[in-house]
Structures are given as C-alpha cells and as structure tokens.
Scaffold this active site. Structure first.
Site, PDB file in Angstrom:
ATOM      1  CG  LEU A  60      16.654  -4.693  -2.397  1.00  0.00           C
ATOM      2  CD1 LEU A  60      17.246  -6.045  -2.767  1.00  0.00           C
ATOM      3  CD2 LEU A  60      17.108  -3.627  -3.376  1.00  0.00           C
ATOM      4  CG  HIS A  85      14.851  -2.270  -5.766  1.00  0.00           C
ATOM      5  ND1 HIS A  85      14.196  -1.813  -4.650  1.00  0.00           N
ATOM      6  CD2 HIS A  85      15.672  -1.264  -6.158  1.00  0.00           C
ATOM      7  CE1 HIS A  85      14.614  -0.590  -4.362  1.00  0.00           C
ATOM      8  NE2 HIS A  85      15.500  -0.230  -5.261  1.00  0.00           N
ATOM      9  N   GLY A 109      15.210   1.369 -13.341  1.00  0.00           N
ATOM     10  CA  GLY A 109      13.762   1.550 -13.374  1.00  0.00           C
ATOM     11  C   GLY A 109      13.383   2.870 -14.037  1.00  0.00           C
ATOM     12  CE  LYS A 112      10.284   5.251  -7.587  1.00  0.00           C
ATOM     13  NZ  LYS A 112      10.796   6.523  -7.035  1.00  0.00           N
ATOM     14  CE  LYS A 157       4.800  -2.575  -5.171  1.00  0.00           C
ATOM     15  NZ  LYS A 157       4.390  -3.308  -3.991  1.00  0.00           N
ATOM     16  CB  SER A 158       9.385   5.034  -3.799  1.00  0.00           C
ATOM     17  OG  SER A 158      10.417   5.773  -3.168  1.00  0.00           O
ATOM     18  NE  ARG A 188      14.509   9.638  -0.702  1.00  0.00           N
ATOM     19  CZ  ARG A 188      15.445   9.539  -1.642  1.00  0.00           C
ATOM     20  NH1 ARG A 188      15.124   9.148  -2.855  1.00  0.00           N
ATOM     21  NH2 ARG A 188      16.698   9.840  -1.375  1.00  0.00           N
TER      22      ARG A 188
END
Ligand code: PAF
Length: 279
Positions: A33, A37, A147, A149, A184-185, A187
């Site tokens: 997270l 998140h 989200g 995204k 933000k990710s 990955r």
C-alpha cells in the site's frame, strides 16, 4: 483492527455490523500500500461507519508473462498503514480461499475492455471483474472505493455493478502523485534510479495534455500526437498506448470534450506504468 483470511470470518463480522445498522466502506487492493491506497481508505473512513480493506494479489488478472511472482508484498507494513488510517478489518485470503478446486465461473465483459489496457492485457479485466464481483459478494459493502489512476478499471467496475444490479455505490478518487509528479503505484518500486527519473515522462505528458486542453485543443489526434512526441523524447520510454476514449464506454473519440479519458501506458525499461487525466 482485525486481520482475517477466510470468507466465513468476513461474513460473520460484516453481518454483526449490519445488525447494528452500520454502513460498510470497502477498499479492494493487492497490497504494498502507498498514499494512493491511503487516500481511498481515508475517503472510506469519512463516508462509512466501518472500513474493510482486502489485500489479495489476484493471480487471475495477471497474464502469462506478467509480474505475478515478483509483485511486491509486505503485509506487516500494509497492516500498520491500515491501522493508522482506522481500517476496521483486513481480508487477506490465500489464493485457495478465493479459488477453490474446480473453480470455473467468471465475470467477463464484452464492451469497455477492448481498448487501452484491455488490448495489451487480454485476460486482465476478466480477472479483475471476477475477483471484484466475488469480493463484493463476500464483503457486501454499501460503498466501494477505486483510484482514478486505473481509470479503465474504474469504468469497468461501474459498468459491471450497473449491469449486474449490485446495490453498491462506486466512488472514484483522484490520482495521488509524488512531489515531482509521478503517479503513485506499487510498481514504481521496480524502477532503478535512472528509470525513476525517466518515468517522469508520463506525468510530463499528462500535464502537457491538460495544458493543451485548457488552451482549447479539441482534436484527439493532435493531442495524442503532441503527448506521444513528449514521451518519445525519453530514450528509456517505449509507448504501449496513448489514447483518448469516452470515460463511459471506453471507445475511442475524435473530439476532446467533457468526460473524455486521455490515458497512456508506457514501458520504462521492463516496467509498464500507466497515467491519465479526465477532461
Ligand atoms: O486495483 C487493484 O489493485 C486490483 O485490480 C483490484 C481492484 C484490487 C482487484 O484485484
């Protein structure tokens, strides 16, 4: 905060809360997270009496050569963040709890999944719809938080909920970015120092697109060409797609107008990142 791993435990707790007349907010996640998140959980915390988060790296939504095995996992850090935000229950099942032997029922979608990530990841949305549908049946939330995204995912889940008459409000929350603009990710953790710098090309292209639309650009083709040219300046970047689609149908549009999603997926080295804006 409780952490449970079985469907039965979630059901027992949620039923008890519902008997008290409490509302349930649900944030489905694959863990590792970050602040993106956290923003969903905070939104759920404000809107609902009880907050349930799931942490489950769903094998069904990964293609054969994708990053299922290397997908980052850190339950202790995730639990700490959830606790700080005031999540009431984490559902952290093993794959066998979600997909028992003999599992053979799926939720598939004909529309909305042909473009963008659906085109480059053919099995992805079948896996997402199937697991989210299952999680919705397990948690039976009043509201679920996703989200922006993953804008195509948000559109797909909204459509699935409508088509299958699920009585759940789907709440979309804005993209959370690093101070330098990178979305933000989980990955992002795959990126080395050089790739992390190169990854900024995605948000640069998003900001350029937003500026051009703000200045009155209406041709999707011209907008996409300009954004692609910006991305191509970065030698480490390889474009998977940059497209303008309707946020409702996820079909390509020619004219940029309200509710158009301008979305991109770009490989930085071997890491595939996504970003977007909605007009
Ligand atoms: O967005 C994600 O993290 C996943 O696609 C979701 C919604 C948790 C389903 O596995």
């Amino acid at each position: 905060m409780q952490i449970v791993s079985t469907v039965a435990e979630v059901r027992t707790q949620v039923k008890a809360w519902k008997r008290e007349g409490l509302t349930i907010g649900f944030v489905p996640t694959m863990g590792y997270l970050h602040e993106g998140h956290a923003s969903l959980m905070k939104c759920a915390r404000e809107r609902c009496d009880k907050v349930v988060a799931s942490i489950f790296v769903n094998p069904m939504q990964f293609g054969e050569n994708e990053d299922l095995d290397s997908y980052p996992r850190d339950l202790d850090a995730d639990a700490k963040l959830c606790e700080e935000i005031g999540v009431d229950l984490i559902f952290h099942p093993e794959p066998g709890e979600m997909y028992e032997d003999g599992f053979c029922s799926f939720v598939d979608m004909n529309g909305l999944t042909k473009e963008l990530c659906g085109k480059s990841r053919p099995v992805h949305f079948r896996g997402v719809c199937t697991v989210v549908c299952k999680l919705f049946h397990i948690v039976t939330p009043d509201c679920a938080f996703f989200g922006q995204k993953d804008a195509q995912q948000l559109a797909v889940i909204r459509r699935m909920t409508k088509d299958l008459n699920m009585d759940i409000e789907i709440v979309g929350c804005p993209i959370v970015r690093e101070a330098d603009g990178l979305a933000k990710s989980s990955r992002n953790t795959y990126l080395n120092e050089e790739e992390r710098r190169a990854a900024l090309v995605l948000s640069r292209a998003v900001f350029l697109g937003q500026r051009l639309v703000g200045e009155g650009a209406t041709s999707a083709e011209a907008l996409i060409t300009a954004m692609k040219a910006e991305i191509e300046k970065e030698p480490l970047a390889r474009i998977d797609y940059v497209e303008a689609v309707s946020m409702e149908t996820v079909e390509k549009v020619e004219t940029i107008e309200k509710n158009v999603l301008v979305a991109m997926a770009v490989f930085i080295g071997t890491t595939r990142l996504i970003d977007n804006f909605i007009v």
